[in-house]
Motif scaffolding. Structure first.
Motif, short mmCIF file in Angstrom:
data_model
loop_
_atom_site.label_atom_id
_atom_site.label_comp_id
_atom_site.label_asym_id
_atom_site.label_seq_id
_atom_site.Cartn_x
_atom_site.Cartn_y
_atom_site.Cartn_z
N MET A 127 161.32 -7.36 -9.66
CA MET A 127 160.88 -8.65 -9.62
C MET A 127 159.40 -8.69 -9.92
SD MET A 127 161.44 -11.78 -9.44
CE MET A 127 162.80 -12.58 -8.78
N ALA A 128 158.90 -9.55 -10.68
CA ALA A 128 157.32 -9.59 -11.17
C ALA A 128 156.48 -10.22 -9.74
CB ALA A 128 156.96 -10.71 -12.43
N THR A 129 155.31 -9.97 -9.74
CA THR A 129 154.50 -10.32 -8.74
C THR A 129 154.13 -11.67 -9.05
OG1 THR A 129 152.38 -9.48 -9.81
CG2 THR A 129 153.51 -8.02 -8.19
N GLU A 130 153.55 -12.54 -7.87
CA GLU A 130 153.02 -13.77 -8.15
C GLU A 130 151.96 -13.76 -9.36
OE1 GLU A 130 152.01 -16.35 -4.83
OE2 GLU A 130 153.33 -15.11 -3.64
N THR A 131 151.05 -12.78 -9.33
CA THR A 131 149.82 -12.57 -10.29
C THR A 131 150.75 -12.69 -11.71
OG1 THR A 131 148.56 -11.51 -8.72
CG2 THR A 131 147.77 -11.64 -11.03
N THR A 132 151.36 -11.69 -11.73
CA THR A 132 152.32 -11.35 -13.12
C THR A 132 152.97 -12.77 -13.52
OG1 THR A 132 152.51 -9.24 -12.67
CG2 THR A 132 153.77 -10.09 -14.48
N GLU A 133 153.67 -13.41 -12.55
CA GLU A 133 154.32 -14.70 -12.88
C GLU A 133 153.17 -15.87 -13.31
OE1 GLU A 133 156.77 -15.82 -9.80
OE2 GLU A 133 158.17 -14.04 -10.24
N LEU A 134 152.09 -15.93 -12.93
CA LEU A 134 151.20 -16.76 -13.32
C LEU A 134 150.64 -16.59 -14.65
CD1 LEU A 134 149.01 -18.91 -12.43
CD2 LEU A 134 147.47 -17.31 -11.61
N VAL A 135 150.31 -15.17 -15.03
CA VAL A 135 149.96 -14.66 -16.27
C VAL A 135 151.01 -15.16 -17.30
CG1 VAL A 135 149.29 -12.98 -17.91
CG2 VAL A 135 148.41 -13.02 -15.31
N ILE A 136 152.14 -15.07 -17.14
CA ILE A 136 153.43 -15.14 -17.97
C ILE A 136 153.36 -16.64 -18.28
CG2 ILE A 136 155.97 -15.16 -18.04
CD1 ILE A 136 155.96 -12.82 -16.32
N MET A 137 153.40 -17.67 -17.12
CA MET A 137 153.22 -18.88 -17.12
C MET A 137 152.02 -19.57 -18.06
SD MET A 137 155.98 -19.36 -15.93
CE MET A 137 156.29 -21.23 -15.89
N GLN A 138 151.06 -18.74 -18.04
CA GLN A 138 149.79 -18.97 -18.60
C GLN A 138 150.03 -18.70 -20.17
OE1 GLN A 138 146.67 -16.48 -17.13
NE2 GLN A 138 145.88 -18.26 -15.75
N LEU A 139 150.89 -17.71 -20.66
CA LEU A 139 151.15 -17.13 -21.95
C LEU A 139 152.17 -18.39 -22.35
CD1 LEU A 139 151.96 -13.39 -21.47
CD2 LEU A 139 150.02 -14.52 -22.67
N ILE A 140 153.11 -18.65 -21.79
CA ILE A 140 154.06 -19.73 -22.31
C ILE A 140 153.28 -20.80 -22.45
CG2 ILE A 140 156.11 -21.33 -21.27
CD1 ILE A 140 156.99 -18.78 -19.80
N MET A 141 152.44 -21.58 -21.48
CA MET A 141 151.68 -22.87 -21.74
C MET A 141 150.77 -22.54 -23.00
SD MET A 141 151.06 -23.97 -17.87
CE MET A 141 149.39 -24.26 -18.16
N ALA A 142 150.21 -21.46 -23.10
CA ALA A 142 149.35 -21.45 -24.04
C ALA A 142 150.00 -21.53 -25.52
CB ALA A 142 148.51 -20.13 -24.07
N GLY A 143 151.14 -20.78 -25.50
CA GLY A 143 151.82 -20.73 -26.99
C GLY A 143 152.41 -21.99 -27.15
N GLY A 144 152.87 -22.94 -26.11
CA GLY A 144 153.34 -24.10 -26.47
C GLY A 144 152.41 -25.26 -26.81
N ASN A 145 151.43 -25.15 -26.15
CA ASN A 145 150.20 -25.96 -26.55
C ASN A 145 149.63 -25.56 -28.00
OD1 ASN A 145 150.18 -27.42 -23.97
ND2 ASN A 145 148.66 -25.93 -23.12
N ALA A 146 149.44 -24.54 -28.21
CA ALA A 146 149.07 -24.02 -29.76
C ALA A 146 149.91 -24.50 -30.70
CB ALA A 146 148.84 -22.52 -29.78
N LYS A 147 151.28 -24.57 -30.29
CA LYS A 147 152.26 -24.92 -31.52
C LYS A 147 152.32 -26.30 -31.49
CE LYS A 147 157.12 -24.60 -32.64
NZ LYS A 147 158.53 -24.61 -32.07
N SER A 148 151.84 -26.94 -30.30
CA SER A 148 152.35 -28.70 -30.37
C SER A 148 150.80 -29.25 -31.11
CB SER A 148 151.89 -29.12 -28.78
OG SER A 148 153.28 -28.81 -28.38
N ALA A 149 149.68 -28.35 -31.06
CA ALA A 149 148.43 -28.59 -31.67
C ALA A 149 148.51 -28.44 -33.11
CB ALA A 149 147.15 -27.80 -31.01
#
Length: 104
Positions: free
Chosen positions: A1-23
């Motif tokens: 299982m991923a650590t909380e820090t890793t999960e936070l970075v993963i969520m940052q990646l997902i959000m950044a990718g989604g935001n970039a695509k939307s823009a």
């Protein structure tokens, strides 16, 4: 299982990718409407989100190079998929904006 820090970075990646695509999509819509100043601003916004994603990835790669292994989970693969799609979408959006600019 991923650590909380890793999960936070993963969520940052997902959000950044989604935001970039939307823009990038907003840039295409703006170019289609003939508002190229908005289109250019949206492409820059997409680039900014991609920089955020790149920085998050670089942090993970640096830790990996220092021997701190990150478990590759389905969530991590999903995040990387978001980033790759955003990169492709941003590149194509730039081309589409330029096509609309030439047609104008």
């Amino acid at each position: 299982m991923a650590t909380e820090t890793t999960e936070l970075v993963i969520m940052q990646l997902i959000m950044a990718g989604g935001n970039a695509k939307s823009a990038a999509m907003e840039a295409i819509r703006a170019a289609k409407a003939g508002t190229f100043d908005v289109a250019d601003a949206k492409l820059k916004e997409a680039d900014s989100f991609m920089v955020d994603a790149h920085n998050a990835q670089t942090g993970m790669l640096t830790k990996e190079a220092q021997g701190e292994h990150t478990e590759v989970s389905l969530l991590m693969v999903h995040a990387q998929d978001h980033i790759m799609n955003a990169i492709t979408f941003r590149d194509l959006a730039g081309e589409i904006v330029e096509l609309y600019r030439r047609l104008e």
